[in-house]
Design a protein around this motif. Structure first.
Motif, mmCIF file in Angstrom:
data_model
loop_
_atom_site.group_PDB
_atom_site.id
_atom_site.type_symbol
_atom_site.label_atom_id
_atom_site.label_comp_id
_atom_site.label_asym_id
_atom_site.label_seq_id
_atom_site.Cartn_x
_atom_site.Cartn_y
_atom_site.Cartn_z
ATOM 1 N N THR A 6 0.852 -1.181 0.000
ATOM 2 C CA THR A 6 0.000 0.000 0.000
ATOM 3 C C THR A 6 0.889 1.232 0.000
ATOM 4 O OG1 THR A 6 -1.929 1.040 1.051
ATOM 5 C CG2 THR A 6 -0.218 0.179 2.520
ATOM 6 N N SER A 7 0.263 2.391 -0.046
ATOM 7 C CA SER A 7 1.022 3.640 0.028
ATOM 8 C C SER A 7 0.138 4.719 0.634
ATOM 9 C CB SER A 7 1.506 4.077 -1.351
ATOM 10 O OG SER A 7 0.421 4.416 -2.171
ATOM 11 N N CYS A 8 0.778 5.821 0.969
ATOM 12 C CA CYS A 8 0.041 6.987 1.458
ATOM 13 C C CYS A 8 -0.671 7.644 0.270
ATOM 14 C CB CYS A 8 1.009 7.963 2.132
ATOM 15 S SG CYS A 8 2.275 8.618 1.016
ATOM 16 N N LEU A 9 -1.418 8.681 0.517
ATOM 17 C CA LEU A 9 -2.171 9.358 -0.552
ATOM 18 C C LEU A 9 -1.279 9.879 -1.669
ATOM 19 C CD1 LEU A 9 -4.802 11.415 1.469
ATOM 20 C CD2 LEU A 9 -5.272 9.557 -0.130
ATOM 21 N N CYS A 10 -0.125 10.453 -1.327
ATOM 22 C CA CYS A 10 0.742 11.047 -2.352
ATOM 23 C C CYS A 10 1.723 10.052 -2.952
ATOM 24 C CB CYS A 10 1.484 12.263 -1.794
ATOM 25 S SG CYS A 10 2.763 11.888 -0.566
ATOM 26 N N GLY A 11 1.840 8.865 -2.361
ATOM 27 C CA GLY A 11 2.722 7.840 -2.891
ATOM 28 C C GLY A 11 4.177 7.948 -2.469
ATOM 29 N N GLN A 12 4.509 8.907 -1.617
ATOM 30 C CA GLN A 12 5.896 9.069 -1.177
ATOM 31 C C GLN A 12 6.323 7.961 -0.211
ATOM 32 O OE1 GLN A 12 8.170 11.462 -2.286
ATOM 33 N NE2 GLN A 12 6.534 11.748 -3.774
ATOM 34 N N LYS A 48 7.177 -7.600 10.484
ATOM 35 C CA LYS A 48 7.608 -7.883 9.105
ATOM 36 C C LYS A 48 6.990 -6.859 8.159
ATOM 37 C CE LYS A 48 8.430 -12.759 9.846
ATOM 38 N NZ LYS A 48 8.092 -14.125 9.454
ATOM 39 N N VAL A 49 7.491 -5.633 8.281
ATOM 40 C CA VAL A 49 6.988 -4.496 7.516
ATOM 41 C C VAL A 49 8.184 -3.826 6.838
ATOM 42 C CG1 VAL A 49 5.892 -2.227 7.701
ATOM 43 C CG2 VAL A 49 5.047 -4.139 9.088
ATOM 44 N N ARG A 50 8.082 -3.598 5.532
ATOM 45 C CA ARG A 50 9.109 -2.859 4.794
ATOM 46 C C ARG A 50 8.524 -1.513 4.391
ATOM 47 N NH1 ARG A 50 9.247 -7.488 1.978
ATOM 48 N NH2 ARG A 50 8.649 -6.475 0.046
ATOM 49 N N ILE A 51 9.297 -0.475 4.600
ATOM 50 C CA ILE A 51 8.833 0.870 4.276
ATOM 51 C C ILE A 51 9.833 1.532 3.335
ATOM 52 C CG2 ILE A 51 8.265 3.150 5.185
ATOM 53 C CD1 ILE A 51 7.419 1.757 7.794
ATOM 54 N N GLU A 52 9.335 2.032 2.213
ATOM 55 C CA GLU A 52 10.130 2.851 1.302
ATOM 56 C C GLU A 52 9.679 4.292 1.495
ATOM 57 O OE1 GLU A 52 10.210 1.545 -2.832
ATOM 58 O OE2 GLU A 52 9.476 -0.406 -2.138
ATOM 59 N N GLY A 53 10.626 5.203 1.496
ATOM 60 C CA GLY A 53 10.286 6.612 1.690
ATOM 61 C C GLY A 53 10.221 7.001 3.149
ATOM 62 N N THR A 76 -1.162 11.483 5.497
ATOM 63 C CA THR A 76 -1.812 10.190 5.700
ATOM 64 C C THR A 76 -1.348 9.550 7.004
ATOM 65 O OG1 THR A 76 -2.006 9.785 3.329
ATOM 66 C CG2 THR A 76 -2.131 7.859 4.757
ATOM 67 N N HIS A 77 -2.305 9.112 7.815
ATOM 68 C CA HIS A 77 -1.987 8.403 9.045
ATOM 69 C C HIS A 77 -1.603 6.982 8.666
ATOM 70 C CE1 HIS A 77 -4.891 11.295 11.289
ATOM 71 N NE2 HIS A 77 -3.853 11.895 10.782
ATOM 72 N N GLY A 93 -7.619 1.680 6.816
ATOM 73 C CA GLY A 93 -7.990 2.313 5.553
ATOM 74 C C GLY A 93 -6.921 2.240 4.479
ATOM 75 N N LEU A 94 -5.678 1.951 4.852
ATOM 76 C CA LEU A 94 -4.607 1.804 3.868
ATOM 77 C C LEU A 94 -4.787 0.557 3.016
ATOM 78 C CD1 LEU A 94 -1.474 2.633 6.071
ATOM 79 C CD2 LEU A 94 -2.433 4.054 4.240
ATOM 80 N N PHE A 95 -5.494 -0.420 3.553
ATOM 81 C CA PHE A 95 -5.596 -1.724 2.907
ATOM 82 C C PHE A 95 -7.025 -1.965 2.437
ATOM 83 C CE2 PHE A 95 -2.346 -1.848 6.226
ATOM 84 C CZ PHE A 95 -1.235 -2.162 5.474
ATOM 85 N N SER A 96 -7.285 -1.627 1.193
ATOM 86 C CA SER A 96 -8.657 -1.698 0.669
ATOM 87 C C SER A 96 -9.074 -3.091 0.236
ATOM 88 C CB SER A 96 -8.802 -0.747 -0.521
ATOM 89 O OG SER A 96 -7.894 -1.129 -1.547
ATOM 90 N N ASP A 97 -8.129 -4.013 0.141
ATOM 91 C CA ASP A 97 -8.448 -5.316 -0.421
ATOM 92 C C ASP A 97 -8.277 -6.481 0.547
ATOM 93 O OD1 ASP A 97 -5.723 -5.070 -0.233
ATOM 94 O OD2 ASP A 97 -5.299 -5.954 -2.196
ATOM 95 N N LEU A 98 -8.307 -6.234 1.834
ATOM 96 C CA LEU A 98 -8.121 -7.315 2.793
ATOM 97 C C LEU A 98 -9.359 -8.199 2.881
ATOM 98 C CD1 LEU A 98 -6.322 -5.587 5.792
ATOM 99 C CD2 LEU A 98 -5.327 -7.064 4.046
ATOM 100 N N PRO A 99 -9.182 -9.497 2.766
ATOM 101 C CA PRO A 99 -10.321 -10.407 2.891
ATOM 102 C C PRO A 99 -10.610 -10.721 4.357
ATOM 103 C CG PRO A 99 -8.357 -11.647 2.343
ATOM 104 C CD PRO A 99 -7.959 -10.185 2.373
#
Length: 138
Positions: A6-12, A48-53, A76-77, A93-99
């Motif tokens: 996922t990403s924040c609103l601006c994608g940074q 187990k989280v990878r963050i770019e930016g 974005t929170h 809210g970051l994850f719109s496709d979680l089953p």
């Protein structure tokens, strides 16, 4: 456990969470409600989280046991991170496709305002219970 990107609103800020628990929590504390204007819905993502930016993430120490992270560009929170374990609780809210999402726990249920109520039957923890559980780590 789901795996997603996922990403924040601006994608940074781009996030890859490898272990997302679909049983999410809701926090009713004043800090969460002030931060987002509503209760905070979070999924447990472990470590187990990878963050770019990361240079675009601003951290705020919101309690003795955790800090909040948000994008310094778009606001974005992103997460609530526990200091003792390094575990992330990411904004749902970051994850719109979680089953199979399911509300499992409501934190600070004793300070939930009277103007809203969830009908889900969940575990609940009061302020005293939260302080006894998380406060002992500080």
């Amino acid at each position: 456990m789901a795996h997603t990107e996922t990403s924040c609103l601006c994608g940074q800020v781009k996030i890859t969470a490898e272990e997302i628990n679909p049983k999410f929590t809701v926090c009713h504390c004043q800090s969460c409600r002030t931060w987002g204007g509503a209760p905070y819905f979070a999924v447990k993502c472990g470590t187990k989280v990878r963050i770019e930016g990361e240079e675009h993430i601003k951290m705020y120490e919101s309690s003795t046991w955790a800090s909040r992270g948000f994008c310094s560009e778009c606001g974005t929170h992103l997460f609530y991170k526990f200091k003792a374990t390094g575990e992330y609780n990411m904004s749902l809210g970051l994850f719109s496709d979680l089953p199979e999402l399911e509300m499992e726990m409501q934190y600070f249920s004793d300070v939930r305002p009277s103007y809203y109520c969830f009908t889900n039957e969940t575990q609940e923890m009061t302020t005293a219970e939260i302080m006894a559980y998380f406060g002992k780590e500080s």
